[in-house]
Design an enzyme around this catalytic site. Structure first.
Site, PDB file in Angstrom:
ATOM      1  N   HIS A 356     -23.368  36.184 -95.947  1.00 13.32           N
ATOM      2  CA  HIS A 356     -24.231  36.862 -96.255  1.00 13.32           C
ATOM      3  C   HIS A 356     -25.115  37.267 -95.413  1.00 13.32           C
ATOM      4  O   HIS A 356     -26.658  37.885 -95.617  1.00 13.32           O
ATOM      5  CB  HIS A 356     -24.905  36.958 -97.443  1.00 13.32           C
ATOM      6  CG  HIS A 356     -23.865  37.487 -98.673  1.00 13.32           C
ATOM      7  ND1 HIS A 356     -23.532  38.553 -99.159  1.00 13.32           N
ATOM      8  CD2 HIS A 356     -22.579  36.116 -99.620  1.00 13.32           C
ATOM      9  CE1 HIS A 356     -22.479  38.852-100.277  1.00 13.32           C
ATOM     10  NE2 HIS A 356     -22.054  37.451-100.557  1.00 13.32           N
ATOM     11  N   LYS A 544     -35.759  47.699-100.901  1.00 10.08           N
ATOM     12  CA  LYS A 544     -34.838  46.692-100.854  1.00 10.08           C
ATOM     13  C   LYS A 544     -35.977  45.520-100.688  1.00 10.08           C
ATOM     14  O   LYS A 544     -36.713  45.755-100.156  1.00 10.08           O
ATOM     15  CB  LYS A 544     -34.243  46.716 -99.115  1.00 10.08           C
ATOM     16  CG  LYS A 544     -35.289  47.155 -98.298  1.00 10.08           C
ATOM     17  CD  LYS A 544     -33.586  47.446 -97.182  1.00 10.08           C
ATOM     18  CE  LYS A 544     -33.901  48.711 -96.930  1.00 10.08           C
ATOM     19  NZ  LYS A 544     -31.694  48.336 -97.095  1.00 10.08           N
ATOM     20  N   ARG A 545     -35.138  44.174-100.828  1.00  8.22           N
ATOM     21  CA  ARG A 545     -36.565  43.187-100.764  1.00  8.22           C
ATOM     22  C   ARG A 545     -37.493  43.274 -99.200  1.00  8.22           C
ATOM     23  O   ARG A 545     -37.067  44.194 -98.063  1.00  8.22           O
ATOM     24  CB  ARG A 545     -34.632  41.886-100.436  1.00  8.22           C
ATOM     25  CG  ARG A 545     -35.556  40.604-100.282  1.00  8.22           C
ATOM     26  CD  ARG A 545     -34.942  39.681-100.376  1.00  8.22           C
ATOM     27  NE  ARG A 545     -33.467  39.704 -99.753  1.00  8.22           N
ATOM     28  CZ  ARG A 545     -33.899  38.970 -98.347  1.00  8.22           C
ATOM     29  NH1 ARG A 545     -34.802  38.805 -98.150  1.00  8.22           N
ATOM     30  NH2 ARG A 545     -32.618  39.561 -97.198  1.00  8.22           N
ATOM     31  N   LYS A 550     -36.265  44.079 -92.019  1.00  7.25           N
ATOM     32  CA  LYS A 550     -35.886  44.931 -92.785  1.00  7.25           C
ATOM     33  C   LYS A 550     -37.184  46.296 -92.544  1.00  7.25           C
ATOM     34  O   LYS A 550     -36.461  47.558 -92.192  1.00  7.25           O
ATOM     35  CB  LYS A 550     -35.633  45.213 -94.305  1.00  7.25           C
ATOM     36  CG  LYS A 550     -34.354  44.067 -94.834  1.00  7.25           C
ATOM     37  CD  LYS A 550     -34.346  43.686 -96.060  1.00  7.25           C
ATOM     38  CE  LYS A 550     -33.278  43.241 -96.801  1.00  7.25           C
ATOM     39  NZ  LYS A 550     -32.097  43.216 -96.922  1.00  7.25           N
ATOM     40  N   THR A 652     -26.167  47.292 -99.544  1.00  9.41           N
ATOM     41  CA  THR A 652     -25.598  47.939-100.097  1.00  9.41           C
ATOM     42  C   THR A 652     -26.451  48.886-100.930  1.00  9.41           C
ATOM     43  O   THR A 652     -25.652  49.966-101.852  1.00  9.41           O
ATOM     44  CB  THR A 652     -25.532  47.033-101.427  1.00  9.41           C
ATOM     45  OG1 THR A 652     -26.310  46.490-102.073  1.00  9.41           O
ATOM     46  CG2 THR A 652     -23.929  46.633-101.101  1.00  9.41           C
ATOM     47  N   LYS A 656     -25.338  52.890-102.092  1.00 11.06           N
ATOM     48  CA  LYS A 656     -26.373  53.859-103.445  1.00 11.06           C
ATOM     49  C   LYS A 656     -26.959  55.055-102.849  1.00 11.06           C
ATOM     50  O   LYS A 656     -26.446  55.923-104.132  1.00 11.06           O
ATOM     51  CB  LYS A 656     -26.912  53.160-104.364  1.00 11.06           C
ATOM     52  CG  LYS A 656     -26.499  51.864-104.941  1.00 11.06           C
ATOM     53  CD  LYS A 656     -27.247  50.311-105.273  1.00 11.06           C
ATOM     54  CE  LYS A 656     -26.225  49.544-105.340  1.00 11.06           C
ATOM     55  NZ  LYS A 656     -27.393  47.925-104.667  1.00 11.06           N
TER      56      LYS A 656
END
Length: 815
Positions: A356, A544-545, A550, A652, A656
């Site tokens: 991952h 998100k985290r 990110k 993911t 969504k």
């Protein structure tokens, strides 16, 4: 299924009487929730027991999904939808004079996961049951989640996530299936008459693993699979003699030490004691799970374990459960008399591994000293796996000592768990097309050269039952009205929406639904957080985290740029925008926590400046979780997917958003590439360097952030505000670190590791294109609707079918 309202009413009333000694009039909303959940469990139990029996009778091949996280969200709504009785239950509650939404809100989110890894596991379990495949999850029943995030003076503050403060009505304790797990001790050997050596562990710490089972209910089917979670305790944890001697802490020391194993999701592992606890957690649930599988196989299939891989396949969700490979070797050799070669033959046909990550630092490694002292027998087995593997490398690559050292499982004082996974598994998969190619060509190129047949891609997916039917009922009704039923189990049917993308009536209804969801979110934030947002503004959402790759930092720097521009240019009057953030930073991740402080500091400045009121607003929603995500995704207009290209394995959340009619603003990274390929580049806003361009810059060592600051004085001005006293003096040190990390580089890293400055101008330009597109409401509606229509590929049902066909080789089992 047929729903008997009168019987359900009686069940609720009887449960209240038995459990709480209360009548309906006396019961609190939480009492009602508990009684409803227990009554639903009674319905589930029949199918659950029947499905177990059918799988036993057929001796079905089953998959076991081992994961450190299962981010399940709340169970009631999802279970009622999958059973097809949500309307019936809501009707019963209405007759009792109660609002279904109030009762549903009594349920807390399960504290079993944190990010995409755990949510993917939850989606996969839902799809397995819905598609009628026998597949089960194994993990840890954490007493507390990672933490409950509060924001105090702009800083993240961690509080206990006590999700089990009430009993969990969706679980069943199974003490009859408890097993023991050993830590530490000494390995002793005994020579048997047949010449074999028997190894035993003596003087070890013994921990009891007790399973709790949670039903996984398939949609529109009678199939019920299982999530089995292990709780740790000590078999002799209370010393009465010490207690009577008034040594109260010592009397329960063993019990506390054991319970620590399943106490908290992801304890801080920045020090040796934290690393030891994390390794204990991993071995604890893996050992208990394998013992459970072996016991089931002997009980149902037979005592011949050579057939174990024919009936069982184990998917390792990232490196956390990879210790299962040497543990199964131990069980087969030490407890069942297998020789090495026969045991290894079974192991290498049993396990498959999902990678991952692309980030090298996220490829798990354990210090030998910690590993050997905690798991001495497992260490012996790992070193023997490594010895035999290195022998094969010397034969395969004679004289290439560097390659042999790079690929050794044990080396430089560490045990490399990803390397162990690749050697011991028959399948290695990435989770998006780009991710898998980067693994094959760069990060795991040595391994792909050695084992090309093992590598494959399985692009992630999400379950439409949770993320559309449950989270967005208005949009679900809109879809069913146009494409008919059945899309809930076959998401490709959404493509029939395309013909409505030029239909004014459909587009208007679609946007009314979006506005309704925005209004619901606004009302929720006002009622729960005293946060006020305008549903008529663009909802630009980044959830998100919190991690540097990110690039929440890029987002907030752009907001600072916008704020400055509005102040400097009174004629600049953009469409109102609300920028919404939601993210947790790991408790030991200092720089990520500094970014949260920056977001909240900028939010405080922007939201309280009358000069920009009505044009931009910045919101950080605390304690991001599944139940909150179910409100955010349907309300979003813009999906921020802005990770540095080549760093995000898949994502993911991006799927969504797409499924709920948000338009992607993103880099060509992870699954964004496949999303854009499906939606069409004209229906997304893509910007920034590509993974190939970044690899080229990295290889040439040619990156200089000063070039971008010189080129864009407005960007330089934004960065200067981090250190020039623009913000309160108490933030100077942490904002100076953010500044230095971008401009000069710190802690041995080169500056701007994640190319925030390099992508800034392109990011600004993409935002300007968003404003231009949104100004044409009909055009925007068409873009958003086409995203929904073309989201069919991104169902976890499709992902699971690919796993089944290519890796697991399961057969459907139905009732």
């Amino acid at each position: 299924m047929k729903f008997d309202k009168e019987q359900f009413k009686s069940s609720i009333e009887n449960r209240l009487k038995r459990q709480y000694g209360k009548s309906l009039d006396e019961a609190t909303p939480h009492d009602i929730y508990d009684a409803v959940a227990a009554s639903v469990m009674e319905i589930i139990q029949g199918n659950w027991m029947n499905y177990r029996k059918v799988c036993r009778d057929k001796k079905s091949r089953q998959v076991y999904y081992l994961s450190a996280e299962f981010l399940m969200g709340r169970a009631m709504g999802n279970n009622l939808i999958n059973l097809g009785i949500k309307d019936g239950v809501a009707s019963v509650l209405k007759e009792f004079g109660m609002d279904y939404n109030l009762i549903e809100d009594q349920e807390t989110d399960t504290g079993l996961g944190n990010g995409g890894l755990g949510r993917l596991a939850a989606c996969f379990l839902d799809s397995l049951a819905t598609l009628e495949y026998p597949g089960h999850g194994y993990g840890i029943r954490y007493r507390y989640g990672m933490f409950e995030q509060h924001i105090e003076n702009g800083y993240q503050v961690e509080y206990p996530d006590n999700w089990l403060s009430h009993r969990d009505p969706w679980e069943i304790k199974r003490p009859d299936l408890a097993v023991k797990v050993l830590f530490g001790g000494n390995v002793v050997s005994e020579q048997l008459p047949n010449g074999k050596t028997l190894y035993k562990i003596v003087n070890a710490e013994e921990v009891t693993a007790t399973p709790y089972d949670m039903p996984i209910v398939g949609f529109d089917t009678k199939v019920v699979n299982r999530l089995r979670l292990w709780e740790a305790s000590s078999p002799n944890g209370f010393d009465l003699q010490l207690f009577n001697d008034m040594k109260y802490l010592q009397a329960v020391e063993k019990q506390n030490n054991a319970e620590n194993i399943s106490r908290v999701l992801y304890p801080n592992d920045s020090g040796p004691s934290g690393k030891t606890l994390r390794l204990k957690q991993q071995y604890f649930f893996v050992s208990a799970s394998l013992q459970d599988m072996i016991a089931y196989h002997k009980r149902v299939i037979g005592k011949d374990l050579t057939k174990f891989p024919e009936y069982n396949v184990v998917q390792l969700n990232d490196t956390h459960p990879v210790i299962a490979i040497p543990e199964l070797m131990r069980i087969l050799m030490d407890e069942n008399g297998f020789g090495w070669d026969d045991a290894w033959n079974i192991v290498t046909k049993t396990f498959a591994y999902t990678n991952h990550t692309i980030l090298a630092e996220a490829l798990e490694k354990w210090p030998i000293d910690i590993f050997e002292s905690l798991l001495p027998r497992i260490y012996q087995i790992v070193t023997e796996i490594n010895r035999r593997f290195c022998d094969s490398l010397r034969t395969k690559f004679p004289g290439d000592w560097k390659k042999q050292q790079r690929m050794a499982i044990v080396g430089d004082g560490m045990i490399r768990m990803a390397w162990l996974a690749i050697v011991g598994c028959f399948s290695v998969n990435g989770v998006a097309a780009l991710h898998t190619e980067i693994l094959k060509k760069i990060e795991l190129a040595d391994w792909y050269e050695l084992y090309p047949e093992k590598f494959n891609n399985k692009t992630n997916g999400v379950t439409q039952r949770r993320w559309l039917v449950c989270a967005n009922p208005e949009l679900s009704e809109f879809i069913t009205k146009r494409v008919g039923p059945g899309w809930e189990k076959d998401l490709s049917k959404l493509s029939a929406l395309e013909k409505y993308s030029d239909d004014p009536e459909s587009l208007d209804e679609f946007m009314r639904i979006k506005h309704s969801n925005k209004k619901k979110l606004a009302d929720f934030l006002k009622d729960t957080q005293n946060i006020f947002i305008d549903p008529d503004s663009i909802f630009d959402v980044h959830i998100k985290r919190l991690h540097e790759y990110k690039r929440q930092l890029l987002n907030i720097l752009h907001i600072m740029y916008l704020y400055n521009r509005i102040l400097e240019d009174p004629s600049f009057d953009p469409i109102p925008r609300t920028f919404i953030f939601g993210a947790k930073a790991a408790s030991g991740y200092r720089r990520a926590k500094s970014i949260i402080k920056l977001i909240n500091t900028v939010a405080d400045r922007v939201n309280n400046d009358y000069r920009v009121r009505g044009r931009i607003r910045v919101i950080f929603v605390p304690n991001y979780r599944v139940s909150l995500a179910e409100k955010l995704f349907p309300a979003s207009d813009v999906s921020e997917q802005i990770s540095t290209a080549g760093k995000e394995a898949s994502g993911t959340g991006n799927m969504k958003f797409m499924l709920n009619g948000a338009v992607t603003l993103g880099t060509m990274d992870g699954a964004n590439i496949e999303i854009v390929a499906e939606a069409g580049k004209e229906n997304a806003f893509i910007f920034g360097l590509t993974a190939e361009e970044i690899q080229k810059i990295d290889s040439e060592h040619s990156y200089n952030p000063q070039d971008y600051l010189a080129r864009n004085p407005k960007l330089a001005s934004v960065l200067s505000q981090l250190i020039d006293g623009t913000f309160e003096s108490s933030t100077q040190a942490i904002f100076r670190e953010l500044y230095d990390s971008l401009v000069y580089g710190i802690e041995g890293q080169r500056p701007d590791v994640y190319y925030v400055l390099a992508d800034f101008d392109a990011y600004v330009e993409a935002h300007e294109k968003i404003l231009e597109a949104y100004a044409d409401k009909r055009k925007w509606a068409k873009m958003a609707l086409l995203n929904v229509a073309r989201a069919g590929k991104f169902s976890s049902d499709r992902t699971i079918e690919e796993y089944v066909n290519d890796i697991w080789k399961l057969k459907k089992v139905s009732l």
